[in-house]
Design an enzyme around this catalytic site. Structure first.
Site, PDB file in Angstrom:
ATOM      1  N   GLU A 166       6.629  18.042  15.675  1.00 34.83           N
ATOM      2  CA  GLU A 166       7.579  17.493  14.709  1.00 34.83           C
ATOM      3  C   GLU A 166       7.467  18.277  13.406  1.00 34.83           C
ATOM      4  O   GLU A 166       6.481  18.154  12.680  1.00 34.83           O
ATOM      5  CB  GLU A 166       7.289  16.013  14.441  1.00 34.83           C
ATOM      6  CG  GLU A 166       8.252  15.391  13.445  1.00 34.83           C
ATOM      7  CD  GLU A 166       7.881  13.964  13.055  1.00 34.83           C
ATOM      8  OE1 GLU A 166       8.723  13.296  12.427  1.00 34.83           O
ATOM      9  OE2 GLU A 166       6.753  13.531  13.364  1.00 34.83           O
ATOM     10  N   GLY A 179       4.837   5.443   9.300  1.00 34.11           N
ATOM     11  CA  GLY A 179       3.996   6.626   9.105  1.00 34.11           C
ATOM     12  C   GLY A 179       3.914   7.452  10.371  1.00 34.11           C
ATOM     13  O   GLY A 179       4.772   7.356  11.261  1.00 34.11           O
ATOM     14  N   SER A 180       2.881   8.241  10.469  1.00 39.68           N
ATOM     15  CA  SER A 180       2.714   9.124  11.617  1.00 39.68           C
ATOM     16  C   SER A 180       2.271   8.330  12.841  1.00 39.68           C
ATOM     17  O   SER A 180       1.725   7.225  12.738  1.00 39.68           O
ATOM     18  CB  SER A 180       1.668  10.200  11.308  1.00 39.68           C
ATOM     19  OG  SER A 180       0.371   9.623  11.219  1.00 39.68           O
ATOM     20  N   LYS A 185       0.862  -1.178   0.000  1.00 40.44           N
ATOM     21  CA  LYS A 185       0.000   0.000   0.000  1.00 40.44           C
ATOM     22  C   LYS A 185       0.904   1.235   0.000  1.00 40.44           C
ATOM     23  O   LYS A 185       1.402   1.681   1.025  1.00 40.44           O
ATOM     24  CB  LYS A 185      -0.898  -0.036   1.233  1.00 40.44           C
ATOM     25  CG  LYS A 185      -1.717   1.218   1.613  1.00 40.44           C
ATOM     26  CD  LYS A 185      -2.195   2.073   0.495  1.00 40.44           C
ATOM     27  CE  LYS A 185      -2.899   3.313   1.034  1.00 40.44           C
ATOM     28  NZ  LYS A 185      -2.102   4.543   0.867  1.00 40.44           N
ATOM     29  N   GLU A 224       6.676   1.821  12.716  1.00 40.56           N
ATOM     30  CA  GLU A 224       7.781   2.785  12.789  1.00 40.56           C
ATOM     31  C   GLU A 224       7.156   4.143  12.558  1.00 40.56           C
ATOM     32  O   GLU A 224       6.694   4.451  11.459  1.00 40.56           O
ATOM     33  CB  GLU A 224       8.840   2.453  11.733  1.00 40.56           C
ATOM     34  CG  GLU A 224      10.174   3.139  11.976  1.00 40.56           C
ATOM     35  CD  GLU A 224      10.255   4.504  11.328  1.00 40.56           C
ATOM     36  OE1 GLU A 224      10.092   5.516  12.067  1.00 40.56           O
ATOM     37  OE2 GLU A 224      10.434   4.577  10.116  1.00 40.56           O
ATOM     38  N   LEU A 225       7.130   4.961  13.626  1.00 39.43           N
ATOM     39  CA  LEU A 225       6.285   6.155  13.621  1.00 39.43           C
ATOM     40  C   LEU A 225       7.108   7.444  13.696  1.00 39.43           C
ATOM     41  O   LEU A 225       8.238   7.488  13.252  1.00 39.43           O
ATOM     42  CB  LEU A 225       5.283   6.036  14.769  1.00 39.43           C
ATOM     43  CG  LEU A 225       4.498   4.709  14.780  1.00 39.43           C
ATOM     44  CD1 LEU A 225       3.590   4.613  16.006  1.00 39.43           C
ATOM     45  CD2 LEU A 225       3.716   4.516  13.494  1.00 39.43           C
ATOM     46  N   CYS A 259      11.987  10.831   9.306  1.00 36.53           N
ATOM     47  CA  CYS A 259      11.475  10.566  10.651  1.00 36.53           C
ATOM     48  C   CYS A 259      12.572  10.642  11.691  1.00 36.53           C
ATOM     49  O   CYS A 259      12.364  11.152  12.800  1.00 36.53           O
ATOM     50  CB  CYS A 259      10.769   9.208  10.704  1.00 36.53           C
ATOM     51  SG  CYS A 259      11.805   7.815  10.226  1.00 36.53           S
TER      52      CYS A 259
END
Length: 478
Positions: free
Chosen positions: A378, A227-228, A174, A249-250, A283
């Protein structure tokens, strides 16, 4: 571009599409399907069947197919890098480097999977087990949903997809709706390399529809999302309905600490590397620059002089060092965050202006520890926020006051102090005398606190992408 389901390239069942534009020029590049939950359901059902056949392929055969894929990517590296640059706004040199990383990531996962041996518990290790031997084997999870963000699509494709395939899983990719074209072509190259139909699929569409439908589907066994933090929390909540595995993994708001004895010139160069790369859309980029007050003026002066020399412009120009953000909306968000910080008392000493999707490299001074930018704001753009401190304990306290805990770093010539600070930082990775923007394929990469769950990398992902079975040879010995 269309969805890849089984062996077919399909539009969304409702015919809806999303435009993919070049953020630097605003020109339309292509369209993708705006898929529905019905599209997701079809893709998952096909993947479930495809995975059963793929799981029977021996590991060496899976590895041969993936190595063929790596060769195909290498042969098309120039066109893939150009497409990645055009749909992302990433400088062409950075796009070329990212596509080149396929040769590192794929080969490493192939070799690691070949040498992922099980464990044996010898007889007699535990009282009462003197005649019994126990051994462990790894089995596929099933269908893995790989939800990939816009900032490093190829790198993260290589972290998620080859590892899942090597462990015998099917993968549904995706991509981000902003720049999905490169990953679609890479998925095509996997099929061309010999991955059977249904084993690698692509479903395009909005995350709140497609991503959540994948997380909700009983046929999906792991959601690997980068992502966030908000997206990660929502996805984890949805996955909990079926006890679906998650790897998350944010976000991050990494602290960059320069002590009074640190190499200022090195810190300046690492600031440029660690904050301006990919126009700050990283990130694990250093975002809060905690500079000892005794060297703060020198650092500020030198970092402004250095950043002024960077060439900002057309991402396709090989001389460009800083491109644009992923779209104009992202640039407006950065603009608003900078304005909020200035309203709170900070000062702009460089940059601070937006032009469409471009946002100037910016340096903020007089930032204090109580401002939101020093905590959980952020800024996903080329902004350096400088915060002064007087003691090591004060720097550690500021660094740890954020709810994020991805990475961090410290500059000092004293290795005892370096290790002490690294030990005290509440993060998943700490860099000594370098920016926090550091991620090799080999290392386990993952955050603490609100920065994620699980670790991604050669050392850890293969175990995360599989499940363990223990075979017990009860009373096998006399």
């Amino acid at each position: 571009m269309k969805n890849l389901v089984g062996n077919r390239w399909l539009d969304a069942k409702n015919g809806s599409t999303i435009e993919v534009t070049n953020p630097a020029t605003g020109k339309l590049i292509d369209t993708i399907p705006n898929s529905t939950e019905e599209d997701v359901d079809e893709a998952v059902n096909v993947a479930v069947q495809g995975q059963k056949a793929w799981a029977k392929y021996p590991i060496h055969k899976r590895g041969e197919i993936l190595m063929t894929f790596a060769r195909l990517v290498y042969e098309e590296r120039d066109s893939l890098a150009a497409l990645l640059s055009q749909e992302t706004g990433k400088p062409i040199k950075e796009a070329q480097n990212e596509i080149a990383n396929v040769q590192i990531g794929v080969k490493a996962f192939v070799e690691a999977a070949k040498h992922m041996y099980g464990n044996v518990v010898p007889a007699g290790t535990e009282a009462g087990q003197e005649k019994t031997i126990q051994m462990t084997l790894q089995y596929p999870l099933g269908v893995v949903a790989a939800i990939i963000p816009f900032n490093f699509p190829s790198d993260l494709f290589c972290q998620k997809v080859p590892s899942a395939l090597m462990m015998g899983n099917a993968v549904i990719v995706k991509p981000s709706t902003y720049n999905p074209l490169t990953l679609t072509k890479m998925s095509y190259l996997l099929r061309k390399a010999g991955v059977p139909e249904g084993v690698v699929e692509v479903v395009h569409g909005e995350g709140k529809v497609v991503g959540q439908a994948l997380a909700r589907h009983k046929g999906v066994h792991l959601v690997s999302l980068t992502g966030s933090t908000g997206a990660g929390m929502e996805t984890m909540k949805t996955c909990s309905e079926n006890l679906t595995h998650v790897m998350l993994e944010l976000g991050g708001n990494d602290a960059f600490i320069l002590l009074e004895d640190g190499d200022v010139d090195l810190a300046v160069e690492e600031t440029v590397w660690g904050r301006m790369y990919n126009t700050g859309q990283v990130c694990c980029a250093s975002k809060r620059f905690l500079i000892h007050n005794s060297v703060k003026e020198e650092f500020t002066r030198k970092v402004v002089e250095r950043i002024k020399k960077l060439k900002v412009g057309d991402p396709m120009d090989p001389a460009t060092e800083v491109g644009c953000l992923i779209n104009e909306h992202a640039a407006k968000v950065v603009e608003d965050q900078v304005n909020q910080t200035v309203a709170a008392g900070a000062n702009i000493v460089l940059g601070g202006k937006r032009n469409g999707a471009f946002y100037e490299p910016t340096v903020l001074t007089d930032v204090t520890r109580d401002m939101e930018v020093a905590k959980d704001m952020e800024i996903f753009g080329p902004v350096v926020s400088i915060i002064g401190f007087d003691t090591v304990d004060e720097a550690i306290a500021i660094a740890n006051q954020s709810s994020y805990g991805l990475c961090g770093n410290v500059f000092t010539r004293d290795m005892k102090r370096a290790f002490a600070v690294s030990d005290a930082l509440e993060v998943g990775g700490a860099v000594i005398n370098g920016a926090s923007f550091y991620r090799s394929f080999e290392m386990p990469f993952g955050g603490w606190k609100h920065s994620g769950i699980g670790n991604e990398g050669i050392m850890t992902t293969l175990k995360e992408m599989s499940r363990t079975k223990t075979i017990v040879l009860k009373n096998i010995l006399d």
